[in-house]
Design an enzyme around this catalytic site. Structure first.
Site, PDB file in Angstrom:
ATOM      1  CD  GLU A   1     -52.357 -33.813  46.130  1.00 34.06           C
ATOM      2  OE1 GLU A   1     -52.761 -32.729  46.567  1.00 34.06           O
ATOM      3  OE2 GLU A   1     -52.027 -34.748  46.864  1.00 34.06           O
TER       4      GLU A   1
ATOM      5  CG  HIS B   1     -46.195 -31.019  48.055  1.00 28.23           C
ATOM      6  ND1 HIS B   1     -45.579 -32.239  48.110  1.00 28.23           N
ATOM      7  CD2 HIS B   1     -47.392 -31.184  48.672  1.00 28.23           C
ATOM      8  CE1 HIS B   1     -46.354 -33.096  48.730  1.00 28.23           C
ATOM      9  NE2 HIS B   1     -47.477 -32.491  49.077  1.00 28.23           N
TER      10      HIS B   1
END
Lengths: 406, 406
Positions: free
Chosen positions: B49, B272
């Site tokens: 990402e 995360h």
């Protein structure tokens, strides 16, 4: 090959041109191909352009006895058209779909809808691990002004990389298919040089068939004669390429092509000629090493040439991305302008001559249509730019590795 | 590792959640990630990402000294978001884009536009060949009614196949990434069983971090708390998986995760948690053989379960293909009906009340719009059906191979 360190492998490769409703005398030709394969009993059969699953099922039913193992690769809207029949057990398969394959709006060429791919089949021939690959690259529609060259080069590069990465533990690698490139084209030189493949036609001890191994010939009643005018002997775009990896050697004993008609028949199998190779695979005492087919300075030139072409394609894609983006913005502005006019008309209801409703709504729909179309194209060309940039970067890395090697 | 047959490899994996304009405090977090990576000096860094190439360039500039080798994988409209930084030379790269990745019309989920992929990097650590892979699978948006499960399973299967086929000549295989699946999910069991990967969290001798190795935790200020309500400890969807192939063994000495904030900071790296593993790679005398992690009858059950889910997805895709096809046909019929009416009106010009022009053209535009949309969707679902069929077929072949094995 039990006890004997050699294996004779007979390979058949054909672009079948079996497009439902479009290809001439398709069913008759598929039957003929099935009959010939049944009689001849090759070891491996690599077919392309079998677009109809029914044709594959018919072939499978007919050939089950002599080729007990087969696989049909599915991809894209129409399919990949690739299938493999084998006398040896197929242990595993893998399909790699090229990241670029033409443009969805070029309906008349249709490559985009086929999901062109390379299909890998892992077969075991008694003591040899053979990953044969069947593949097809983007077609060339105009050699002088070949708009698809960068896409075909990206495909050739991805094919070369796929072979390099998936063949490391194999004994022998085999690639058969319609590569849509002439033998001297940069894409073919890349496939010979980068993964070190050898061309069966160039290496064959015995050769029989069309001159120079051509596979699109004027003799074939299904070829488009005007396309072959600059090439009176025909052109060669279907190949069987191979290489030995671990402690094996491969030699091409014999190469044959059909010559305009199927053997003993009055019609050809397809608009392409079939290529049939007999390979002699031999285990040798010591590991052969991964010898690259081309000397490395030459290989660096080939990669540089391919990279230049990809760069040309990249700049064209960037221009198209820009112009489609600009068109989307203009359509959006037009829509906003119309919305403002409509709101204005609603606010001052009786003020002056009303805007004609029909032209107004027609214009709005036109703007919406252009906006949607231009946005879609912009997204598509953005992806194209990304993939071309990625390939250029990979080629740059390969060049650096070639230069740094002692 | 010169002279010494062991190598300690420190690996860092993080889904960076670095989406331009959308991710909170992105630039600050990317700077923080760069600073930490610079201080800690890992051997391999696998990031997901990183959607903006500028962020990658900034990281590259900052980390050039301690990680001289890096690669950014480009794909899709937005990009794959994958990049790798390495202390070891990167010899080659390969990107495999999953054939299915959500739906282009699910704009709010956006997975389709990312071109989710697995990126393979071939690195050489003095005497070890390490192909680390960074990857991300389709996100799960609703666990109870997970419409994307078949797509995620196709991706898990393709990832497993890609690893099997590209790792045969490697010494050690390493896979790090956001797999968007819980440890007990069928896709993870498939990745452990079919290519025989081991889960660093389960195998680690020492463990430090969030309970059960969770990587989406309520402690993290960026996570969506309502999504984690059913899981008070959090969930684990980011993994480091590995296996030794040739004459090597790998043991996970230590596994750490961040715990809601970056070490010594008050904000997290991302929504995360980062996963950090220290692997101990050792050359042993004889070849270890490709031992499959799971016992084979269990593996057959896992493949069967996955195949059943893919089958469910296939039937849903077939229904959608049918209904979009029917809608396209209806829109075409409406257009033809209108064309006939228009021709009729032109032929008998003065006959009766003329059809109101505005409604007529609005209806025609509506029909054209529906026709185009439905045709596009029909083509998309046809591709989806093909890919699901292909995966089901490959799984069937794998099951047969598992059953036939002595």
């Amino acid at each position: 090959m039990e006890g004997d360190p050699t294996l004779r492998l007979r390979v058949f490769d054909l672009n079948c041109w079996a497009i439902r409703y479009l290809s001439k005398r398709r069913q008759e030709r598929v039957r003929l191909i099935g009959d010939t394969l049944h009689q001849e009993g090759f070891d491996l059969v690599l077919l392309q352009e079998v677009w109809s699953e029914r044709d594959y099922s018919d072939l499978k039913a007919k050939l089950g006895g002599c080729y007990p193992f087969s696989h049909y690769f599915r991809s894209g809207v129409i399919g990949s058209g690739l299938c493999v029949f084998s006398r040896f057990p197929i242990l595993d398969t893998l399909l790699y779909q090229y990241s670029l394959n033409g443009y969805p709006y070029m309906l008349q060429h249709g490559d985009w809808f086929c999901g062109k791919s390379v299909g890998l089949v892992l077969a075991r021939g008694s003591r040899t691990t053979l990953p044969p690959r069947s593949c097809q690259l983007h077609a060339e529609y105009c050699r002088e002004k070949d708009a698809y060259l960068p896409h075909r080069l990206v495909q050739a590069w991805e094919l070369a990389q796929f072979i390099r990465h998936t063949s490391k533990a194999a004994d022998v690698v085999l690639l058969g298919g319609d590569l849509n490139m002439h033998p001297e084209d940069v894409g073919i030189r890349l496939l010979r040089g980068w993964p070190g493949l050898r061309d069966a036609v160039a290496e064959a001890t015995r050769f029989e068939g069309c001159e120079d191994g051509c596979t699109l010939v004027p003799n074939n009643c299904f070829t488009v004669k005007t396309e072959l005018l600059p090439f009176p002997l025909g052109i060669r775009i279907d190949y069987i390429l191979y290489k030995a990896i671990s402690s094996f050697t491969v030699k091409c004993e014999e190469l044959k092509t059909t010559t305009g008609t199927a053997p003993g028949m009055d019609i050809p199998f397809s608009d392409h000629e079939a290529v049939m190779a007999t390979l002699h695979i031999r285990r040798q005492g010591q590991a052969a090493g991964a010898n690259v087919g081309t000397a490395e300075p030459t290989l660096a030139d080939v990669v540089t040439e391919a990279r230049t072409e990809v760069g040309v394609g990249l700049r064209a894609a960037q221009r198209q991305r820009y112009s489609t983006g600009r068109m989307a913005v203009l359509a959006l502005l037009l829509l906003l302008r119309q919305a403002a006019a409509a709101l204005g008309a609603l606010a001052g209801l009786a003020a002056g001559q009303p805007f004609p409703k029909l032209s107004f709504s027609l214009l709005a729909f036109l703007a919406i249509g252009i906006l949607l179309l231009a946005t879609g194209l912009h997204l598509f060309h953005t992806m194209e730019v990304k993939m071309l940039q990625g390939t250029e970067e990979q080629m740059r890395m390969a060049l650096r590795a070639l230069q740094e090697r002692p």
